[in-house]
Design a protein around this motif. Structure first.
Motif, short mmCIF file in Angstrom:
data_model
loop_
_atom_site.label_atom_id
_atom_site.label_comp_id
_atom_site.label_asym_id
_atom_site.label_seq_id
_atom_site.Cartn_x
_atom_site.Cartn_y
_atom_site.Cartn_z
N LEU A 88 -21.36 114.62 -35.03
CA LEU A 88 -22.32 114.76 -36.11
C LEU A 88 -21.96 115.87 -37.09
CD1 LEU A 88 -25.55 114.43 -33.93
CD2 LEU A 88 -24.68 112.72 -35.54
N THR A 89 -22.38 115.67 -38.32
CA THR A 89 -22.20 116.68 -39.36
C THR A 89 -23.21 116.39 -40.46
OG1 THR A 89 -20.59 117.77 -40.81
CG2 THR A 89 -20.49 115.36 -40.68
N PHE A 90 -23.32 117.29 -41.41
CA PHE A 90 -24.16 117.07 -42.58
C PHE A 90 -23.28 116.92 -43.82
CE2 PHE A 90 -27.71 118.93 -40.11
CZ PHE A 90 -28.74 118.06 -40.47
N VAL A 91 -23.70 116.05 -44.73
CA VAL A 91 -23.06 115.96 -46.04
C VAL A 91 -24.14 116.15 -47.10
CG1 VAL A 91 -21.17 114.48 -45.29
CG2 VAL A 91 -23.29 113.44 -46.11
N PRO A 150 -33.42 111.95 -43.53
CA PRO A 150 -32.05 112.45 -43.72
C PRO A 150 -31.54 113.31 -42.58
CG PRO A 150 -33.31 112.64 -45.75
CD PRO A 150 -34.29 112.29 -44.66
N ARG A 151 -32.45 113.96 -41.83
CA ARG A 151 -32.04 114.86 -40.74
C ARG A 151 -32.16 114.21 -39.36
NH1 ARG A 151 -35.03 119.09 -39.70
NH2 ARG A 151 -36.95 118.53 -40.81
N ALA A 152 -32.45 112.90 -39.34
CA ALA A 152 -32.76 112.22 -38.09
C ALA A 152 -31.59 111.42 -37.54
CB ALA A 152 -33.96 111.30 -38.29
N LEU A 153 -31.52 111.36 -36.21
CA LEU A 153 -30.61 110.47 -35.50
C LEU A 153 -31.47 109.50 -34.71
CD1 LEU A 153 -27.64 109.80 -34.69
CD2 LEU A 153 -28.00 111.23 -32.67
N ALA A 154 -31.58 108.26 -35.18
CA ALA A 154 -32.47 107.28 -34.57
C ALA A 154 -31.95 106.81 -33.23
CB ALA A 154 -32.65 106.09 -35.51
N THR A 155 -32.86 106.68 -32.26
CA THR A 155 -32.48 106.19 -30.94
C THR A 155 -33.20 104.90 -30.56
OG1 THR A 155 -34.18 107.56 -29.88
CG2 THR A 155 -31.96 108.51 -30.09
N GLN A 156 -34.38 104.64 -31.17
CA GLN A 156 -35.10 103.40 -30.91
C GLN A 156 -35.86 102.99 -32.16
OE1 GLN A 156 -37.19 102.97 -27.05
NE2 GLN A 156 -36.46 105.03 -26.56
N LEU A 157 -36.01 101.68 -32.34
CA LEU A 157 -36.78 101.16 -33.47
C LEU A 157 -38.24 101.02 -33.07
CD1 LEU A 157 -36.67 100.04 -36.37
CD2 LEU A 157 -36.26 97.78 -35.38
N LEU A 158 -39.14 101.49 -33.91
CA LEU A 158 -40.57 101.41 -33.70
C LEU A 158 -41.13 100.27 -34.55
CD1 LEU A 158 -43.23 102.82 -32.63
CD2 LEU A 158 -43.19 104.14 -34.74
N VAL A 159 -41.89 99.36 -33.92
CA VAL A 159 -42.46 98.24 -34.65
C VAL A 159 -43.97 98.22 -34.49
CG1 VAL A 159 -40.36 96.87 -34.32
CG2 VAL A 159 -42.32 96.55 -32.77
N ASP A 199 -29.30 117.22 -47.81
CA ASP A 199 -28.36 117.25 -46.68
C ASP A 199 -28.65 116.04 -45.79
OD1 ASP A 199 -27.00 119.53 -47.41
OD2 ASP A 199 -28.38 120.86 -46.36
N TRP A 200 -27.66 115.17 -45.65
CA TRP A 200 -27.80 113.97 -44.83
C TRP A 200 -27.00 114.10 -43.54
CZ3 TRP A 200 -30.71 109.57 -45.47
CH2 TRP A 200 -31.37 109.43 -46.70
#
Length: 203
Positions: free
Chosen positions: A25-28, A184-193, A34-35
């Protein structure tokens, strides 16, 4: 968390230790924001405006019973697939999707209800109730739904510490797909419906 004692099929959304991969991981900085991204981002790793956690796809080795495979969970949600077998969970006669929730929604079933748990086809409801730790220790509610809509993600948030190093700042936080400040600062692990037209069912 202990594993089920019965000789059950390993649920489709359950990961294996050997599927754990490095997350470079990194930010751009893009347009003043910052993403979070990967140093070697691949096509398809951004969806719904958020970066998704990488996973292997070996489905072999040590079973991590209490965890969820990010990409298989997302696939089940997007395609209406069963969490146990990975095949369509829709009832062939009615077209409604079978679902098992850890507890009953506190409504009459008419209002939308959020969940990160994928559908479960009718054939494998009993198996899901036995194999899933989350369901085994809850008050399972079996139902069908007419439709559902992605509304958010379960994600880990990242930032920088005082020395400028990338660090996780929040773990497994629910974030709406319209939250332009957190995505922008998140790392998704599951989709919420959000489930609609929930009807309790007997099996």
């Amino acid at each position: 968390m202990t594993a089920p004692t019965a000789d059950l099929r390993k649920p489709y959304i359950t990961p294996y230790a050997e599927e754990t991969v490095e997350l470079p991981l990194t930010f751009v900085h893009v347009a003043g924001v910052d993403w979070l991204t990967y140093r070697d981002t691949l096509p398809g790793e951004f969806m719904f405006g958020v970066l998704w956690a990488r996973c292997g796809n070996r489905q072999d080795g040590t079973v991590l019973w209490s965890m969820v495979h990010t990409l298989r969970q997302r696939r089940c949600m997007l395609k209406g697939l069963c969490r146990v077998c990975g095949r369509p969970a829709a009832d062939p006669e009615t077209g409604r999707l079978w679902w098992v929730l850890a507890s009953p929604p506190p409504t009459d079933g008419a209002a939308p209800w959020p969940t990160v748990s994928p559908p479960t086809c009718r054939e494998h409801i009993a198996e899901a109730l036995t194999a899933c730790p989350h369901l085994r220790h809850g008050s399972p509610f079996v139902c069908t739904v007419s439709d559902y809509t992605p509304i958010g993600v379960l994600a880990n948030l990242y930032g920088h510490d005082d020395d400028g190093r990338l660090v996780e700042t929040r773990h497994q936080m629910a974030i709406g797909l319209d939250d332009i400040h957190l995505l922008p600062r998140a790392l998704a692990t599951q989709l919420l419906v959000s489930l609609r037209d929930i009807r309790p069912e007997a099996v």
